[in-house]
Design a protein around this motif. Sequence first.
Motif, PDB file in Angstrom:
ATOM      1  N   GLU A  74      -4.851 -12.534  -1.068  1.00 22.66           N
ATOM      2  CA  GLU A  74      -5.989 -12.074  -1.862  1.00 22.66           C
ATOM      3  C   GLU A  74      -7.069 -11.448  -0.975  1.00 22.66           C
ATOM      4  O   GLU A  74      -7.652 -10.424  -1.339  1.00 22.66           O
ATOM      5  N   PHE A  75      -7.301 -12.055   0.206  1.00 25.20           N
ATOM      6  CA  PHE A  75      -8.313 -11.476   1.091  1.00 25.20           C
ATOM      7  C   PHE A  75      -7.810 -10.159   1.697  1.00 25.20           C
ATOM      8  O   PHE A  75      -8.561  -9.193   1.794  1.00 25.20           O
ATOM      9  N   LEU A  76      -6.550 -10.118   2.112  1.00 21.18           N
ATOM     10  CA  LEU A  76      -6.005  -8.878   2.658  1.00 21.18           C
ATOM     11  C   LEU A  76      -6.054  -7.764   1.610  1.00 21.18           C
ATOM     12  O   LEU A  76      -6.367  -6.607   1.930  1.00 21.18           O
ATOM     13  N   TYR A  77      -5.794  -8.111   0.379  1.00 23.15           N
ATOM     14  CA  TYR A  77      -5.891  -7.139  -0.717  1.00 23.15           C
ATOM     15  C   TYR A  77      -7.293  -6.549  -0.789  1.00 23.15           C
ATOM     16  O   TYR A  77      -7.468  -5.324  -0.925  1.00 23.15           O
ATOM     17  N   LEU A  78      -8.327  -7.405  -0.679  1.00 21.30           N
ATOM     18  CA  LEU A  78      -9.705  -6.915  -0.712  1.00 21.30           C
ATOM     19  C   LEU A  78      -9.993  -6.006   0.480  1.00 21.30           C
ATOM     20  O   LEU A  78     -10.698  -4.998   0.343  1.00 21.30           O
ATOM     21  N   LEU A 107      -4.448   8.477  -0.246  1.00 24.05           N
ATOM     22  CA  LEU A 107      -4.104   7.163   0.283  1.00 24.05           C
ATOM     23  C   LEU A 107      -4.985   6.124  -0.408  1.00 24.05           C
ATOM     24  O   LEU A 107      -5.887   6.468  -1.157  1.00 24.05           O
ATOM     25  N   GLY A 108      -4.704   4.848  -0.130  1.00 27.33           N
ATOM     26  CA  GLY A 108      -5.583   3.804  -0.657  1.00 27.33           C
ATOM     27  C   GLY A 108      -5.133   3.139  -1.930  1.00 27.33           C
ATOM     28  O   GLY A 108      -5.897   2.394  -2.547  1.00 27.33           O
ATOM     29  N   LYS A 109      -3.879   3.372  -2.345  1.00 29.59           N
ATOM     30  CA  LYS A 109      -3.363   2.625  -3.498  1.00 29.59           C
ATOM     31  C   LYS A 109      -2.872   1.272  -3.004  1.00 29.59           C
ATOM     32  O   LYS A 109      -2.085   1.189  -2.052  1.00 29.59           O
ATOM     33  N   VAL A 110      -3.336   0.216  -3.631  1.00 29.25           N
ATOM     34  CA  VAL A 110      -3.101  -1.153  -3.162  1.00 29.25           C
ATOM     35  C   VAL A 110      -2.749  -2.030  -4.352  1.00 29.25           C
ATOM     36  O   VAL A 110      -3.260  -1.835  -5.457  1.00 29.25           O
ATOM     37  N   ILE A 120       0.853  -1.176   0.000  1.00 30.61           N
ATOM     38  CA  ILE A 120       0.000   0.000   0.000  1.00 30.61           C
ATOM     39  C   ILE A 120       0.898   1.239   0.000  1.00 30.61           C
ATOM     40  O   ILE A 120       2.065   1.161   0.389  1.00 30.61           O
ATOM     41  N   ASN A 121       0.345   2.359  -0.426  1.00 31.30           N
ATOM     42  CA  ASN A 121       1.098   3.608  -0.287  1.00 31.30           C
ATOM     43  C   ASN A 121       0.780   4.227   1.070  1.00 31.30           C
ATOM     44  O   ASN A 121      -0.338   4.117   1.578  1.00 31.30           O
ATOM     45  N   ILE A 122       1.753   4.858   1.675  1.00 27.67           N
ATOM     46  CA  ILE A 122       1.557   5.450   3.000  1.00 27.67           C
ATOM     47  C   ILE A 122       1.765   6.961   2.991  1.00 27.67           C
ATOM     48  O   ILE A 122       1.765   7.598   4.037  1.00 27.67           O
ATOM     49  N   VAL A 123       1.942   7.533   1.805  1.00 28.90           N
ATOM     50  CA  VAL A 123       2.094   8.978   1.660  1.00 28.90           C
ATOM     51  C   VAL A 123       1.010   9.466   0.712  1.00 28.90           C
ATOM     52  O   VAL A 123       0.887   8.979  -0.405  1.00 28.90           O
ATOM     53  N   GLY A 124       0.207  10.403   1.177  1.00 26.16           N
ATOM     54  CA  GLY A 124      -0.867  10.927   0.354  1.00 26.16           C
ATOM     55  C   GLY A 124      -0.954  12.443   0.499  1.00 26.16           C
ATOM     56  O   GLY A 124      -0.072  13.053   1.126  1.00 26.16           O
ATOM     57  N   PRO A 125      -2.019  13.022   0.012  1.00 21.72           N
ATOM     58  CA  PRO A 125      -3.131  12.321  -0.645  1.00 21.72           C
ATOM     59  C   PRO A 125      -2.807  11.990  -2.092  1.00 21.72           C
ATOM     60  O   PRO A 125      -1.943  12.632  -2.674  1.00 21.72           O
TER      61      PRO A 125
END
Length: 467
Positions: free
Chosen positions: A326-330, A294-297, A287-292
């Motif tokens: 796969e579940f953690l990704y969701l 956030l939420g890139k996976v 995941i990305n931790i620098v935003g905005p």
Amino acid sequence: MIENLPEEWVETTLGEIADWSSGGTPDTKKKEYYDGNIPWVVTGDLTDGLVNASQKKITQAGLENSSAKWVQPGSVMIAMYGASIGRLGIADFECTTNQAIAYTKRLYGGISNRFLFYYLQKSKADFVNLGAGGAQPNISQTVLKEFPIPLPPLAEQARIVAALDGLLGRVRAAQEALGAVPKLLKCFRQAVLSAAVSGKLTEEWRDTNDNKEIWVDLTAAEACDAVASGSTPKGKPFFENEEIPYLKVYNIVNQKINFQYKPQYIKREIHEKELKRCKVYPNDVIINIVGPPLGKVAIIPNDYEEWNINQAIVLFRTKREIISSEFLYLVFCEGTHFREIETETRGTVGQVNISLSQCRAFILRIPPLAEQQEIVRRVGELLALADGVEARYRAAQRQLDALPQACLAKAFAGHLTERHPDDEPTALLLERLRAGRAAPAAPPPKPKRGRKAGKQFTLFTPEEPHF
């Protein structure tokens, strides 16, 4: 020269059917010329429809000390400079313009502004081509006035305008309706993910399979063998083609890895020593931790056996006996963790960051492995349906976007309306054009800001489709 003119149509030029002019720009160094109450239209105000507002205004002094001129309601305006060449508008109020816009001072022979507007709209690509070649694309008034235009009899011009009003109005309505699809798809995908990670998606499955195992809450640190952030090596360690691919946030596109965009590599020596703790392997979740934002996976693909990441990315290597990648990704795609952090930091100026300790403390609601597998399967099917709808939407959008030009081309080739034997011959129209041009011009009306169109031009009535 226009080829294959329909019977009873004649060719003339834009300069023959109208008087054209352009505006000017008051001295930008003189503040007293700006922020007045006189509308001053620039190319950004032209939206291929009615123009009834301007981004900028000038003062009376600015008008009197520049080449800016009053433009009467009903005038057809066309952009002549830069990337906006061919952009159009019909003045719906009294205004002034800058020199990048040409406008009709007067139309002759009873030709309507809407007929001219539609023809110019049909010809936009031709104007763009005529303006190409210089440091800054542009067309001059000379080019504009010499541009050919086909003229059918006046009655047929009216039929063409009416037909285009109807057709293009329906196209716009269809485009507006179709424009709702992306938002609906976004809501659907979000609803699927929310149902998946909350357990609602598999309620029936649990009952059918008499599954009594409960969901458990664990931190990411408890559910993963590794939760680690990346780093940037010292110096200039990046290469276009070396051994280890190095990921940055811009390589996460639409929740997948896109390493075709600006790929960078590091040497294996750096990978094994300086960035050893940042190693990433296929099936790791990042995941990305620098935003905005956030939420890139993404899930790391198996294109390479090993990868590395920069400091704006955190990796999660799951304990497969507890939670699948796969579940953690969701879970991360659903986005609750990121929305909560953004809510906590709302009002903060600049970047919105997630710390490594926050990542390790993420609370994960984890179902049994069998249910995780079923959730991943169901989500995959539902999102594939959404992808199919999106593909059909994009195909329909492309077809709709092409329809206006197709309608315009058909109209000005004489294929949209029928000939009427009782239509006035175009020879009489040409005579009126010549007589109108030979007659002395009437003095321009005294400016009255806010005045709408008078008798000289035909604008839209409330019953007619608007642009």
